[in-house]
Every structure is written in C-alpha cells, then in structure tokens.
Design a protein around this motif. Structure first.
Motif, mmCIF file in Angstrom:
data_model
loop_
_atom_site.group_PDB
_atom_site.id
_atom_site.type_symbol
_atom_site.label_atom_id
_atom_site.label_comp_id
_atom_site.label_asym_id
_atom_site.label_seq_id
_atom_site.Cartn_x
_atom_site.Cartn_y
_atom_site.Cartn_z
ATOM 1 N N LEU A 105 -18.721 35.098 20.122
ATOM 2 C CA LEU A 105 -18.647 36.161 21.126
ATOM 3 C C LEU A 105 -19.412 35.732 22.371
ATOM 4 O O LEU A 105 -20.547 36.123 22.598
ATOM 5 N N VAL A 106 -18.759 34.892 23.181
ATOM 6 C CA VAL A 106 -19.388 34.361 24.388
ATOM 7 C C VAL A 106 -18.645 34.888 25.611
ATOM 8 O O VAL A 106 -17.667 35.637 25.504
ATOM 9 N N GLU A 107 -19.099 34.460 26.766
ATOM 10 C CA GLU A 107 -18.627 35.032 28.019
ATOM 11 C C GLU A 107 -17.121 34.871 28.221
ATOM 12 O O GLU A 107 -16.435 35.803 28.642
ATOM 13 N N ASN A 108 -16.562 33.695 27.966
ATOM 14 C CA ASN A 108 -15.146 33.455 28.244
ATOM 15 C C ASN A 108 -14.260 33.508 27.010
ATOM 16 O O ASN A 108 -13.166 32.938 26.998
ATOM 17 N N THR A 109 -14.705 34.185 25.961
ATOM 18 C CA THR A 109 -13.833 34.439 24.816
ATOM 19 C C THR A 109 -12.773 35.465 25.221
ATOM 20 O O THR A 109 -13.064 36.422 25.947
ATOM 21 N N ARG A 110 -11.551 35.279 24.744
ATOM 22 C CA ARG A 110 -10.437 36.130 25.153
ATOM 23 C C ARG A 110 -9.805 36.817 23.943
ATOM 24 O O ARG A 110 -9.730 36.238 22.849
ATOM 25 N N PHE A 111 -9.344 38.059 24.146
ATOM 26 C CA PHE A 111 -8.682 38.842 23.116
ATOM 27 C C PHE A 111 -7.361 39.366 23.674
ATOM 28 O O PHE A 111 -7.258 39.678 24.860
ATOM 29 N N TRP A 112 -6.377 39.478 22.814
ATOM 30 C CA TRP A 112 -5.081 40.034 23.184
ATOM 31 C C TRP A 112 -4.383 40.560 21.936
ATOM 32 O O TRP A 112 -4.707 40.167 20.810
ATOM 33 N N VAL A 113 -3.443 41.458 22.135
ATOM 34 C CA VAL A 113 -2.679 42.037 21.027
ATOM 35 C C VAL A 113 -1.489 41.131 20.741
ATOM 36 O O VAL A 113 -0.698 40.826 21.641
ATOM 37 N N VAL A 114 -1.389 40.692 19.508
ATOM 38 C CA VAL A 114 -0.281 39.819 19.091
ATOM 39 C C VAL A 114 0.851 40.704 18.610
ATOM 40 O O VAL A 114 0.715 41.456 17.645
ATOM 41 N N SER A 133 1.026 44.407 13.998
ATOM 42 C CA SER A 133 0.302 43.751 15.084
ATOM 43 C C SER A 133 -1.152 43.532 14.715
ATOM 44 O O SER A 133 -1.722 44.253 13.890
ATOM 45 N N TYR A 134 -1.767 42.541 15.336
ATOM 46 C CA TYR A 134 -3.194 42.287 15.195
ATOM 47 C C TYR A 134 -3.721 41.757 16.515
ATOM 48 O O TYR A 134 -2.946 41.484 17.442
ATOM 49 N N ILE A 135 -5.019 41.622 16.618
ATOM 50 C CA ILE A 135 -5.653 41.141 17.838
ATOM 51 C C ILE A 135 -5.989 39.674 17.661
ATOM 52 O O ILE A 135 -6.707 39.298 16.728
ATOM 53 N N GLY A 136 -5.439 38.864 18.553
ATOM 54 C CA GLY A 136 -5.740 37.449 18.533
ATOM 55 C C GLY A 136 -6.973 37.149 19.368
ATOM 56 O O GLY A 136 -7.362 37.909 20.256
ATOM 57 N N MET A 137 -7.591 36.017 19.072
ATOM 58 C CA MET A 137 -8.844 35.659 19.729
ATOM 59 C C MET A 137 -8.825 34.177 20.076
ATOM 60 O O MET A 137 -8.331 33.351 19.306
ATOM 61 N N ASP A 138 -9.343 33.856 21.255
ATOM 62 C CA ASP A 138 -9.494 32.467 21.689
ATOM 63 C C ASP A 138 -10.969 32.239 21.987
ATOM 64 O O ASP A 138 -11.560 32.921 22.831
ATOM 65 N N PHE A 139 -11.555 31.298 21.278
ATOM 66 C CA PHE A 139 -12.999 31.033 21.343
ATOM 67 C C PHE A 139 -13.316 30.288 22.635
ATOM 68 O O PHE A 139 -12.757 29.223 22.907
ATOM 69 N N GLY A 140 -14.212 30.853 23.457
ATOM 70 C CA GLY A 140 -14.611 30.216 24.693
ATOM 71 C C GLY A 140 -15.693 29.177 24.484
ATOM 72 O O GLY A 140 -16.229 29.012 23.384
ATOM 73 N N VAL A 154 -1.093 39.668 28.164
ATOM 74 C CA VAL A 154 -0.188 38.668 27.601
ATOM 75 C C VAL A 154 -1.034 37.581 26.967
ATOM 76 O O VAL A 154 -2.144 37.302 27.427
ATOM 77 N N PRO A 155 -0.558 36.954 25.925
ATOM 78 C CA PRO A 155 -1.345 35.896 25.273
ATOM 79 C C PRO A 155 -1.550 34.720 26.213
ATOM 80 O O PRO A 155 -0.699 34.426 27.070
ATOM 81 N N PRO A 156 -2.654 34.008 26.110
ATOM 82 C CA PRO A 156 -2.852 32.796 26.929
ATOM 83 C C PRO A 156 -1.872 31.718 26.513
ATOM 84 O O PRO A 156 -1.590 31.540 25.319
ATOM 85 N N VAL A 157 -1.349 31.012 27.512
ATOM 86 C CA VAL A 157 -0.378 29.955 27.217
ATOM 87 C C VAL A 157 -1.053 28.774 26.542
ATOM 88 O O VAL A 157 -0.513 28.186 25.606
ATOM 89 N N ILE A 158 -2.229 28.428 27.008
ATOM 90 C CA ILE A 158 -2.958 27.279 26.484
ATOM 91 C C ILE A 158 -4.261 27.772 25.878
ATOM 92 O O ILE A 158 -5.031 28.486 26.532
ATOM 93 N N GLU A 159 -4.509 27.408 24.643
ATOM 94 C CA GLU A 159 -5.764 27.770 24.009
ATOM 95 C C GLU A 159 -6.870 26.815 24.449
ATOM 96 O O GLU A 159 -6.615 25.699 24.902
ATOM 97 N N SER A 160 -8.119 27.272 24.258
ATOM 98 C CA SER A 160 -9.256 26.525 24.806
ATOM 99 C C SER A 160 -9.450 25.172 24.157
ATOM 100 O O SER A 160 -9.984 24.249 24.778
ATOM 101 N N ASP A 161 -9.029 25.020 22.911
ATOM 102 C CA ASP A 161 -9.291 23.761 22.210
ATOM 103 C C ASP A 161 -8.153 22.753 22.359
ATOM 104 O O ASP A 161 -8.175 21.702 21.720
ATOM 105 N N VAL A 162 -7.140 23.040 23.190
ATOM 106 C CA VAL A 162 -6.029 22.109 23.397
ATOM 107 C C VAL A 162 -6.480 21.055 24.408
ATOM 108 O O VAL A 162 -6.930 21.397 25.503
#
Length: 536
Positions: A105-114, A133-140, A154-162
């Motif tokens: 749970l950091v500053e640039n972590t992102r959440f969206w509804v899948v 549906s569930y909530i997706g998370m991208d770790f910042g 909308v979901p992020p096109v590119i995840e942070s670890d790509v």
C-alpha cells in the motif's frame, strides 16, 4: 454370645468442611471456550491488516462482504463497506487488507474494478462473467505509504512490473487512437498507448506510449513516430499510394515508429523523452533540412490541382515544397494573381561544384539567385499525374524566356515564373481564335456567292450555246474519223496508192544512193560528165 448377631466394626464418620475454591468439572468447557475466544481475538488483532478506502465513480461490481481485492489473482483483501461520499458524487469502498500485503500500500499503487471489457483491440475480464467482479491491484514502486486511493475507471494497459520504457508523444489530434492501441515497429507490435490527455491550452494532445523490452532500445534520439491508423490513402503528384501497418491498425488504429536511414542522433532515447507524432510516414520520414530559404512565385494562371505540401522539382529532384497558396490584388493594374510560397533547400539545389573544382557557386545567396535567374531560371506549374490532375512546382532553365529579375523587396523574395505548358497552349489557342475572329468571313461569303452566281451564268451559257455547237463539232469529227477508218482498211484504194508511192520512193532513194556513190568516186563528173571509161 451364641445366638447373638455381631455387627461389623465401622469407622466413625467425621465431618469434613467443604472447600470454598473447589472447581466443578462442568465449568471447564466455558472456561476453555473463553480462553480460545480470547486467543482468537488477540490473534485477530495481531494479524489484522490495514484498512483502506478506495473511491470510485460508481458502485457497479462492488458488494460489501463479497467483493475481493486480488493481486496476480491472489486474494489480499475484502470489501467491508460501500458508502456514498458526503456530496453524493462518488462511491467510497472500505476494505480490509491482509497484513502480509500491507507493504504494497504505497503512493502509486493502483486499484480498479475488473469486469468484462473490450478496449484497444483486447478483451479482458471474461472470467468475471462466472465468478463475479473483483478489484484488481497493481503494486507501485514508491516508498511512501498511503491508505486512501482513487480507483481507476479503466484497467492500466501496462502493469508496473512489465519491463520496458514509456515515452511522450505530442500530436495535434488523437485520430482513431485510444488507450491500449498498439504500437508497431517494422509492422511488429512492440507496445501500446498507455494514456493521453488534452494539452492545457487546447492546442493538441499528449500521449504516453509504453514500448516493451527489448524493443525499447530501438527508440533513438532521431526516431520518428506517426499515425498508423486505418488505411492511409495519399493522392499526390506521384499518383495514389495506399499504406497500412496491419489488420488491427485498420480496425482500431495504432502508432508506428522508425528511425530514418540518415539519422544523425543514434543514441538510445531515455525513458520519458518527448517526440512529435506525425500524420503519416511520408511526413515523418522527410529530411529535416537545417538550411531552409523561403521564396514566392507569382502566377497569373489557375493553380487548381496544386496543394500545400506539393513538391518543388528540379529536373526530377525534389528541392523544396509548397507551404502556402493565396491570392493577391494589384490595385494599379486591377488584376488578381496567385502567389505560391515555398521552402527551398539549398543543400539539394546545385550548392556546390564538382569535388575537383572546389568551392561553392557563390558565398552570397542573393548573387547566386540573381545569376541563376539571369541564366533563365524560371518556375512553372506542371501536371504531375494526368489521372488525378495534381500539379507540382517545377524549376528549370528557359534561355529564351523574357528577361526578369528577383524581387528582393518582396517578403519573401519573389522569383520569376513562366506560364505552364497547358497555359501556353491555351494562350496559343486564344490567339488563334482571335486571328480567326479577325478574318472577314461575311465579306468572303458575299464574294463567294457572287462568284458562284457568275459561274452559274457561265454554265447556263455553255448549256444553251456552246454545248449545241460542240455537239455538231463532235458529230463532224466522228464522221471524219469514220472516213479515215474506212480509208485505212486493208485493200482500200488509199492504202494501195500509198503502197505504190512507198515503193516508188524506195526506188528513188536507191537511185540517189547510187548517184551519191558515183559522185563520191568521180567528183569531176559534175563538170565533165560521165566519161566512157567509167561506164560500166
């Protein structure tokens, strides 16, 4: 004593006082239950993770106590409550996060509804049709902690670890691009559009593109990006040209990039570098000349078919391009003309002699232009394609052209022109028509009518007087011919007399020959006469 029954000896009863702290067995169960409950409560408090809030525009797909938060399809939290904000404009979802995921749970972590979506040519969230549906998370990757978030719509096109890098593109408009639109390199998809926004002044849009590794190393300092959306149909002086990247780009659009063959900056671009997004590949791959000179050519003919961007051609070599076309009114002559402004690239137009000659044509651009114009340099409109009617601006030398000079007082300087071939043909036809109009066809017609009347009278005279006489003459001639024919028939008197006369002439000729021979031998016989000796 016999007969007497004896009682056994029994110990005497002794009263024992009751203990005040004696524990009954029946109380063991609730005690154990309390202990276990207390341990669970303590464990729950110890293992409890942080509570966060996520704000969404709508509660679609959210349900308290059921909607889970997942990272890489692993459950890391649960939505506990869904409420409205005080101003009733958004929805706030309160969720409990597992303790072992608290460091995410950091500053640039992102959440969206899948949920099921179709975006940028890709389909996502199909599995939620059955599981919900569930909530997706991208770790910042930030170090600062955070507990309240604004969810993505909308979901992020590119995840942070790509692996890869993101670049910035500046464009005048979006075209058919959208988040998730593909990015191509030599017709191979190597990335996607990750975001866009309108510029603050409204003059254009700024796009973010993510290029996957290892293809991001092909983005150089002089790399060109262009719209590869749909089918690019270009109609110009060179004809019709159709270009496209792939079937996907035809349907949803895309962006392509490539470095020109003569790229000057070949260093790998750093992440976040800004590039210009051109309209098409032709525009993107144009040589960016460092020396550009602006001129104008003034025409008195129609420029229909000439467009901005049309090439300036010198004997098949493009030396510039048209930048503006407008009209100009001359109040003195009360005439309109059409100035055509164009950029000229001196680097492409006879700027140097041959290598063994050395030196430049002239160090003074004005002197060079004056010299070329003096030699007959003129600009002319020519047809580049008969099918499309597209025109281009041609520069060539016309030694017989009228004398002209460069107007350096004009801004930009004005170079002399000469009418195009079609215009010259039109002028010649106009002159021919004018000459034909000057011919007195009416007077000629009257004279012709008089001549025809005279000829008609002559024919009538011939028919009434000359023809009968001619018929009589022809009859007499025919009779003479018949007489001559009869005279020439075999056995006729004329023919017999003619035969006798011919024989007599033959004998006379023989006698003359004999006499001539004798005189040739005896010329003295002309004086003395024929001697006896010479008699035969």
């Amino acid at each position: 004593m016999p007969g007497t029954e004896q009682k056994p000896d029994l110990p005497d009863a002794r009263a024992v006082p009751r203990s005040r702290w004696r524990l009954q067995v029946v109380w063991l169960v609730p005690i154990l239950a309390v202990l276990i409950g207390g341990w669970l409560a303590v464990k729950a408090v110890i293992d409890k993770g942080p509570t966060i809030t996520i704000s969404f525009a709508t509660a679609e797909g959210l349900e308290a106590g059921k909607t889970k938060i997942k990272f890489k399809n692993v459950d890391i939290g649960l939505i506990k409550r869904v409420t409205l904000t005080p101003d009733h404009t958004r929805v706030v979802a309160t969720a409990d996060i597992n303790k072992d995921a608290s460091d995410m749970l950091v500053e640039n972590t992102r959440f969206w509804v899948v949920r099921p979506r179709i975006s940028g040519g890709t389909v996502s969230g199909i599995g939620t049709l059955l599981s919900g549906s569930y909530i997706g998370m991208d770790f910042g990757n930030s170090k600062a902690e955070r507990r309240d978030y604004i969810g993505l719509e909308v979901p992020p096109v590119i995840e942070s670890d790509v692996p890869g890098r993101e670049f910035i593109l500046k464009s005048s408009d979006m075209g058919s691009l959208d988040i998730g639109s593909p990015v191509f390199f030599r017709r191979l998809q190597v990335g996607r559009i990750s975001g866009y926004k309108l510029d603050p002044d409204g003059s254009g849009v700024t796009l973010r593109v993510f290029i996957n590794a290892p293809y991001d190393r092909f983005v150089l300092g002089d790399t060109r990006f262009w719209h590869a959306s749909g089918v690019d149909v270009t109609v110009g002086s060179n004809g019709v040209r159709v270009e496209t990247q792939s079937l996907i780009s035809i349907m949803i659009g895309g962006v392509a990039f490539e470095s020109p063959p003569d790229a000057r900056d070949t260093t790998v671009a750093i992440g976040g570098s800004t590039f210009t997004l051109f309209e098409d590949r032709t525009e993107a791959m144009k040589v960016h000349h460092h020396i550009v000179v602006r001129y104008v050519a003034n025409f008195n003919e129609s420029v229909r078919g000439l467009t901005v961007g049309a090439p300036v051609d010198f004997r098949g070599i493009v030396i510039g391009e048209v930048t503006a076309i407008y009209t100009r009114f001359d109040p003195k002559a009360e005439k309109f003309s059409i100035p055509v402004e164009f950029n000229l690239y001196p680097e492409l137009f006879t700027s140097r002699y041959r290598a063994n000659a050395g030196g430049r044509l002239s160090n003074d651009p004005h002197a060079l232009a004056d010299r070329l114009v003096e030699k007959g340099l003129r600009f002319q409109l020519r047809t580049g394609n008969l099918l499309t009617g597209q025109l281009y601006l041609a520069a060539d030398f016309f030694p017989d052209a009228p004398k002209a000079m460069v107007n350096w007082d004009s801004s930009p300087p004005e170079l002399p022109t000469i009418p195009g071939n079609l215009q010259r043909l039109q002028d010649n036809v106009t002159q021919l028509v004018a000459k034909l109009n000057s011919i007195p066809f009416e007077a000629i017609g009257k004279n012709t009518q008089q001549t025809l009347a005279s000829a008609n009278a002559l024919l009538n005279h011939l028919d009434t007087e000359i023809v009968p006489q001619a018929q009589g003459t022809l009859t007499a001639a025919h009779a003479a011919l018949d007489t001559a024919n009869n005279a020439l028939q075999p056995g006729s008197t004329l023919q017999q007399n003619t035969s006798d006369a011919m024989q007599e002439l033959a004998r006379t000729a023989a006698a003359f020959r004999t006499l001539a021979d004798y005189l040739e031998r005896h010329p003295e016989a002309l004086l003395r006469g024929k001697s006896q000796e010479t008699q035969p």
